[in-house]
Scaffold this active site. Structure first.
Site, PDB file in Angstrom:
ATOM      1  N   HIS A  57     -28.032  19.936 -25.984  1.00  0.00           N
ATOM      2  CA  HIS A  57     -27.727  20.925 -24.845  1.00  0.00           C
ATOM      3  C   HIS A  57     -28.336  21.900 -25.277  1.00  0.00           C
ATOM      4  O   HIS A  57     -28.586  22.358 -26.529  1.00  0.00           O
ATOM      5  CB  HIS A  57     -26.262  20.952 -24.775  1.00  0.00           C
ATOM      6  CG  HIS A  57     -25.269  19.905 -24.582  1.00  0.00           C
ATOM      7  ND1 HIS A  57     -24.847  19.160 -25.460  1.00  0.00           N
ATOM      8  CD2 HIS A  57     -24.889  19.277 -23.335  1.00  0.00           C
ATOM      9  CE1 HIS A  57     -23.997  18.213 -24.738  1.00  0.00           C
ATOM     10  NE2 HIS A  57     -24.095  18.293 -23.644  1.00  0.00           N
ATOM     11  N   ASP A  60     -26.307  23.723 -27.893  1.00  0.00           N
ATOM     12  CA  ASP A  60     -25.965  23.169 -29.458  1.00  0.00           C
ATOM     13  C   ASP A  60     -27.218  23.733 -30.342  1.00  0.00           C
ATOM     14  O   ASP A  60     -27.161  23.820 -31.454  1.00  0.00           O
ATOM     15  CB  ASP A  60     -26.488  21.700 -29.060  1.00  0.00           C
ATOM     16  CG  ASP A  60     -25.573  20.974 -28.486  1.00  0.00           C
ATOM     17  OD1 ASP A  60     -24.496  21.540 -28.215  1.00  0.00           O
ATOM     18  OD2 ASP A  60     -25.960  19.889 -27.936  1.00  0.00           O
ATOM     19  N   MET A  91     -34.539  13.444 -24.905  1.00  0.00           N
ATOM     20  CA  MET A  91     -33.919  14.062 -23.952  1.00  0.00           C
ATOM     21  C   MET A  91     -33.346  15.328 -24.373  1.00  0.00           C
ATOM     22  O   MET A  91     -32.789  15.606 -25.256  1.00  0.00           O
ATOM     23  CB  MET A  91     -32.754  13.025 -23.898  1.00  0.00           C
ATOM     24  CG  MET A  91     -31.755  13.366 -22.749  1.00  0.00           C
ATOM     25  SD  MET A  91     -30.353  14.247 -23.313  1.00  0.00           S
ATOM     26  CE  MET A  91     -29.110  13.227 -23.801  1.00  0.00           C
ATOM     27  N   GLU A 184     -25.181  11.397 -15.351  1.00  0.00           N
ATOM     28  CA  GLU A 184     -24.089  10.725 -16.090  1.00  0.00           C
ATOM     29  C   GLU A 184     -22.742  10.961 -15.540  1.00  0.00           C
ATOM     30  O   GLU A 184     -22.293  12.052 -15.348  1.00  0.00           O
ATOM     31  CB  GLU A 184     -24.054  11.277 -17.405  1.00  0.00           C
ATOM     32  CG  GLU A 184     -23.007  10.846 -18.468  1.00  0.00           C
ATOM     33  CD  GLU A 184     -23.106  11.417 -19.951  1.00  0.00           C
ATOM     34  OE1 GLU A 184     -24.087  12.084 -20.296  1.00  0.00           O
ATOM     35  OE2 GLU A 184     -21.925  11.043 -20.568  1.00  0.00           O
ATOM     36  N   LYS A 186     -18.277  10.008 -14.987  1.00  0.00           N
ATOM     37  CA  LYS A 186     -17.165  10.074 -15.632  1.00  0.00           C
ATOM     38  C   LYS A 186     -15.995  10.286 -14.854  1.00  0.00           C
ATOM     39  O   LYS A 186     -16.142  10.918 -13.997  1.00  0.00           O
ATOM     40  CB  LYS A 186     -17.189  11.285 -16.825  1.00  0.00           C
ATOM     41  CG  LYS A 186     -16.092  11.027 -17.971  1.00  0.00           C
ATOM     42  CD  LYS A 186     -16.245  12.102 -19.029  1.00  0.00           C
ATOM     43  CE  LYS A 186     -14.801  11.781 -19.945  1.00  0.00           C
ATOM     44  NZ  LYS A 186     -14.973  13.074 -21.187  1.00  0.00           N
ATOM     45  N   GLU A 220     -22.514   5.798 -19.587  1.00  0.00           N
ATOM     46  CA  GLU A 220     -21.865   5.945 -20.911  1.00  0.00           C
ATOM     47  C   GLU A 220     -20.883   4.853 -21.252  1.00  0.00           C
ATOM     48  O   GLU A 220     -19.722   4.881 -19.916  1.00  0.00           O
ATOM     49  CB  GLU A 220     -21.170   7.379 -21.377  1.00  0.00           C
ATOM     50  CG  GLU A 220     -20.410   7.223 -22.464  1.00  0.00           C
ATOM     51  CD  GLU A 220     -20.234   8.965 -23.142  1.00  0.00           C
ATOM     52  OE1 GLU A 220     -20.903   9.522 -22.834  1.00  0.00           O
ATOM     53  OE2 GLU A 220     -18.822   8.697 -23.473  1.00  0.00           O
ATOM     54  N   HIS A 223     -17.134   6.054 -20.470  1.00  0.00           N
ATOM     55  CA  HIS A 223     -16.755   6.625 -19.322  1.00  0.00           C
ATOM     56  C   HIS A 223     -16.699   5.528 -18.251  1.00  0.00           C
ATOM     57  O   HIS A 223     -15.590   5.673 -17.417  1.00  0.00           O
ATOM     58  CB  HIS A 223     -17.952   7.402 -18.728  1.00  0.00           C
ATOM     59  CG  HIS A 223     -18.184   8.722 -19.750  1.00  0.00           C
ATOM     60  ND1 HIS A 223     -19.277   9.623 -19.527  1.00  0.00           N
ATOM     61  CD2 HIS A 223     -17.527   8.947 -20.773  1.00  0.00           C
ATOM     62  CE1 HIS A 223     -18.901  10.580 -20.452  1.00  0.00           C
ATOM     63  NE2 HIS A 223     -18.178  10.311 -21.216  1.00  0.00           N
ATOM     64  N   ASP A 248     -26.013   6.056 -22.880  1.00  0.00           N
ATOM     65  CA  ASP A 248     -24.977   6.738 -23.937  1.00  0.00           C
ATOM     66  C   ASP A 248     -24.224   5.510 -24.527  1.00  0.00           C
ATOM     67  O   ASP A 248     -23.049   4.913 -23.904  1.00  0.00           O
ATOM     68  CB  ASP A 248     -24.150   7.872 -23.479  1.00  0.00           C
ATOM     69  CG  ASP A 248     -24.806   9.085 -23.218  1.00  0.00           C
ATOM     70  OD1 ASP A 248     -25.948   9.275 -23.742  1.00  0.00           O
ATOM     71  OD2 ASP A 248     -24.252   9.966 -22.807  1.00  0.00           O
ATOM     72  N   ASP A 258     -11.203  10.059 -23.717  1.00  0.00           N
ATOM     73  CA  ASP A 258     -12.635   9.714 -24.059  1.00  0.00           C
ATOM     74  C   ASP A 258     -12.686   9.697 -25.451  1.00  0.00           C
ATOM     75  O   ASP A 258     -12.670  10.756 -26.077  1.00  0.00           O
ATOM     76  CB  ASP A 258     -13.392  10.793 -23.303  1.00  0.00           C
ATOM     77  CG  ASP A 258     -14.993  10.434 -23.527  1.00  0.00           C
ATOM     78  OD1 ASP A 258     -15.239   9.333 -23.716  1.00  0.00           O
ATOM     79  OD2 ASP A 258     -15.578  11.691 -23.525  1.00  0.00           O
ATOM     80  N   ASP A 260     -14.979   8.134 -27.511  1.00  0.00           N
ATOM     81  CA  ASP A 260     -16.505   8.555 -28.127  1.00  0.00           C
ATOM     82  C   ASP A 260     -16.383   7.754 -29.547  1.00  0.00           C
ATOM     83  O   ASP A 260     -16.972   8.153 -30.578  1.00  0.00           O
ATOM     84  CB  ASP A 260     -16.747   9.916 -28.345  1.00  0.00           C
ATOM     85  CG  ASP A 260     -17.208  10.542 -26.768  1.00  0.00           C
ATOM     86  OD1 ASP A 260     -17.425   9.757 -25.982  1.00  0.00           O
ATOM     87  OD2 ASP A 260     -16.864  11.671 -26.668  1.00  0.00           O
ATOM     88  N   ASP A 290     -23.647   8.513 -28.142  1.00  0.00           N
ATOM     89  CA  ASP A 290     -23.195   9.762 -27.950  1.00  0.00           C
ATOM     90  C   ASP A 290     -21.744   9.356 -28.357  1.00  0.00           C
ATOM     91  O   ASP A 290     -20.853   9.027 -27.585  1.00  0.00           O
ATOM     92  CB  ASP A 290     -23.034   9.885 -26.061  1.00  0.00           C
ATOM     93  CG  ASP A 290     -22.219  11.171 -25.975  1.00  0.00           C
ATOM     94  OD1 ASP A 290     -22.065  11.884 -26.717  1.00  0.00           O
ATOM     95  OD2 ASP A 290     -21.997  11.361 -24.644  1.00  0.00           O
TER      96      ASP A 290
HETATM   97  C1  GLT Z   1     -20.092  15.863 -23.651  1.00  0.00           C
HETATM   98  C2  GLT Z   1     -19.807  14.543 -22.875  1.00  0.00           C
HETATM   99  C3  GLT Z   1     -20.896  13.552 -23.009  1.00  0.00           C
HETATM  100  C4  GLT Z   1     -22.413  14.064 -22.343  1.00  0.00           C
HETATM  101  C5  GLT Z   1     -22.863  15.209 -23.081  1.00  0.00           C
HETATM  102  C6  GLT Z   1     -24.046  15.605 -22.232  1.00  0.00           C
HETATM  103  S1  GLT Z   1     -21.828  16.382 -23.591  1.00  0.00           S
HETATM  104  O1  GLT Z   1     -20.038  15.515 -25.087  1.00  0.00           O
HETATM  105  O2  GLT Z   1     -18.429  13.998 -23.560  1.00  0.00           O
HETATM  106  O3  GLT Z   1     -20.362  12.136 -22.569  1.00  0.00           O
HETATM  107  O4  GLT Z   1     -22.981  13.046 -22.562  1.00  0.00           O
HETATM  108  O5  GLT Z   1     -23.622  16.691 -21.479  1.00  0.00           O
HETATM  109 MN    MN Z   2     -22.334  10.948 -22.684  1.00  0.00          MN
HETATM  110 MN    MN Z   3     -17.634  10.392 -23.893  1.00  0.00          MN
END
Ligand code: GLT
Ligand code: MN
Ligand code: MN
Length: 391
Positions: A57, A60, A91, A184, A186, A220, A223, A248, A258, A260, A290
Site C-alpha cells: 500500500h 506501507d 502489485m 477485492e 470481502k 482472497e 474473504h 490473495d 478474517d 489471514d 495475504d
Molecule cells: C488488508 C486486507 C487485505 C487486502 C489488503 C489490500 S489490505 O490487509 O485485509 O485483504 O488485500 O488493500
Molecule cells: Mn487481501
Molecule cells: Mn483477509
C-alpha cells in the site's frame, strides 16, 4: 517432477505484501507483539526466504503526510533495496481504510470531500506503484459499507464506486501506466456490511464500467470463505471470464473473523483443489500470500510462516501432478464425460430431433458415478499413503 525439493524459485511468482510479513500482531484486543521492520529490511528477508515479489500500500512505504522530498528519498532507497535483492514489485495498492477520514468509506462516502481525497490518494498511490514497476493495482474497499442502511442507498454507493473506477482507469490511460485493476471483495469486517461482498458481485459490476477490459478481480481465500463460499469455484468463474488478474492466498476456519492464516493451514483439501486449478489452467499471475504469522511468533517465526506458505503451495502442486498422473483416477474420469457434440449449438434441426427423442432413464441411472472412490484416491494422495510416480 520439477519441484521435489519444494524450493521456491522466481518462476513460481510467490509474493508477499509489506503489510503481511511486516504485520506486528496487533488485534482489536491487544497491542503489537513484534517490533516494526523497515520496508528495506522486509525486502532482504523476502529474498532470504526465496520469495519473488513484494507488494505494498502507499502508506506501507511512505507515511501519509510525508513531504515530497521525504517521499522521493524513501522510494529511491526502497527501489535500490529491491534491485539489490532481486525482488520485483508486481502489485501496488492504496490504503483507503486506516485513516479516520475514511470512517464512512472512501469512494462511496457521503462527504464529497472524502471521495475527492480518496481519488487523489489513489492517483498518488498509482504514481508510486508505476514508479516501482507494478502493473497490477488492487482496490480493496474495506470501509465501503455500512453499519446502518439508514445512511445511504446501496445502489447510490455502487454508482459512486463505478464513477471512481472509471476515473482511475482514465488516469492510468492518461499517464500511460498500463495498470490492470484487480477488485477485492470481502463481506464484512471492518464494516458490519461491505458493498461488493463477494468476487461474484464484482464480476457482475465490471461489465458496467467504461473500460471493463482494464478491470478484473483479486479473490482472497479467507474473504470468500467468510461468506461461506467455495473459494475455488469463485476463482474458476473469474478465470473463465478472463478476470483473474491477481489472487490473495491465505486460510481461514469457517464462520470466524478474517484470520489471514498461513496458506493451507486450516483447509488443506480446499487449498489442494485451488492449487490444482491454478496449475491446471496455467494461471500466469503472481501467487500472493495475504496472510500473517500467528501473534505468538517473533521475527524468526515470521520467516517460518513465509516459508510455510510457499512450501505448502509447492507440496500441493506436486500432489496435483500426482493426481493428474494417477492411472486409477484417469480411468474413472474417462468414464465420466463424453462430449455431446451435436448439441453444442442450437439449430432448428437438432432441436426437432432432441424434442422427439426418448431417453432410457433407467439405463442412464445404472451408470455408476464413482465419486466416493475418486475422493478417497484424492485423500490417499494427499495423506501420502498412495504415491503416484510419473510414467
Ligand atoms: C488488508 C486486507 C487485505 C487486502 C489488503 C489490500 S489490505 O490487509 O485485509 O485483504 O488485500 O488493500
Ligand atoms: Mn487481501
Ligand atoms: Mn483477509
Amino acid at each position: 517432477m520439477p519441484d521435489r525439493d519444494y524450493q521456491p524459485r522466481a518462476e513460481h511468482k510467490f509474493s508477499f505484501g509489506l503489510w503481511t510479513v511486516g504485520n506486528r500482531g496487533r488485534d482489536p484486543f491487544g497491542d503489537a507483539v513484534r517490533p516494526p521492520v523497515a520496508p528495506v529490511d522486509i525486502v532482504s528477508m523476502l529474498a532470504e526466504v526465496g520469495a519473488w515479489g513484494v507488494n505494498l500500500h502507499d502508506n506501507d512505504l511512505v507515511p501519509i503526510d510525508a513531504t515530497s522530498a521525504e517521499r522521493d528519498r524513501i522510494v529511491c532507497e526502497f527501489k535500490r533495496a529491491c534491485e539489490r535483492n532481486g525482488i520485483v514489485v508486481p502489485m501496488a495498492t492504496v490504503n483507503l481504510f486506516y485513516h479516520p477520514i475514511f470512517r464512512d468509506g472512501a469512494f462511496t462516502a457521503n462527504d464529497p470531500e472524502v471521495r475527492a481525497y480518496a481519488l487523489q490518494k489513489t492517483m498518488r498511490a498509482m504514481d508510486l506503484g508505476a514508479e516501482l514497476g507494478a502493473k497490477i493495482f488492487v482496490l480493496w474497499g474495506g470501509r465501503e459499507g455500512t453499519e446502518t442502511d439508514a445512511c445511504r442507498r446501496p445502489d447510490i454507493a455502487v454508482e459512486r464506486l463505478r464513477r471512481a473506477v472509471n476515473y482511475l482507469c482514465e488516469y492510468s490511460i492518461d499517464r500511460g501506466y498500463g495498470f490492470r485493476f484487480a477488485l477485492e471483495a470481502k463481506p464484512n469486517e471492518p464494516r458490519a456490511d461491505i458493498y461488493m461482498p463477494t468476487t461474484g458481485h464484482y464480476l457482475a459490476f465490471i461489465p458496467t464500467l467504461e473500460h471493463p477490459e482494464m478491470v478484473g478481480v483479486n479473490p482472497e481465500v479467507a474473504h470468500e470463505q467468510m461468506a461461506g463460499l467455495n473459494f475455488m469455484h469463485s476463482v474458476a468463474q473469474a478465470w473463465e471470464a478472463g478476470k483473474l488478474f491477481h489472487i490473495d492466498l491465505n486460510d481461514q476456519t469457517p464462520g470466524r473473523y478474517d484470520q489471514d492464516f498461513r496458506f493451507g493451514s486450516a483447509n488443506l483439501k480446499s487449498a489442494f483443489w485451488l492449487v490444482k486449478f491454478l496449475e491446471d489452467v496455467g494461471y500466469p499471475g503472481p501467487r500472493h500470500f495475504d496472510a500473517h504469522a500467528y501473534r505468538t511468533e517473533d521475527a524468526e517465526g515470521v520467516k517460518d510462516f513465509a516459508r510455510g506458505c510457499m512450501r505448502t503451495y509447492l507440496v500441493l502442486k506436486g500432489k496435483a501432478e500426482q493426481w493428474n498422473q494417477s492411472q486409477e483416477i484417469r480411468a474413472i474420469l474417462d468414464e465420466l464425460s463424453t462430449e455431446q457434440a451435436q448439441f453444442k449449438h442450437f439449430s432448428k434441426a437438432n432441436a426437432t430431433s432432441l424434442l422427439a427423442r426418448t431417453f432410457d432413464k433407467e439405463a442412464i441411472m445404472r451408470k455408476r458415478l464413482e465419486y466416493e472412490r475418486l475422493d478417497q484416491l484424492t485423500v490417499d494422495i494427499l495423506l501420502g499413503v498412495r504415491v503416484v510416480t510419473s510414467a
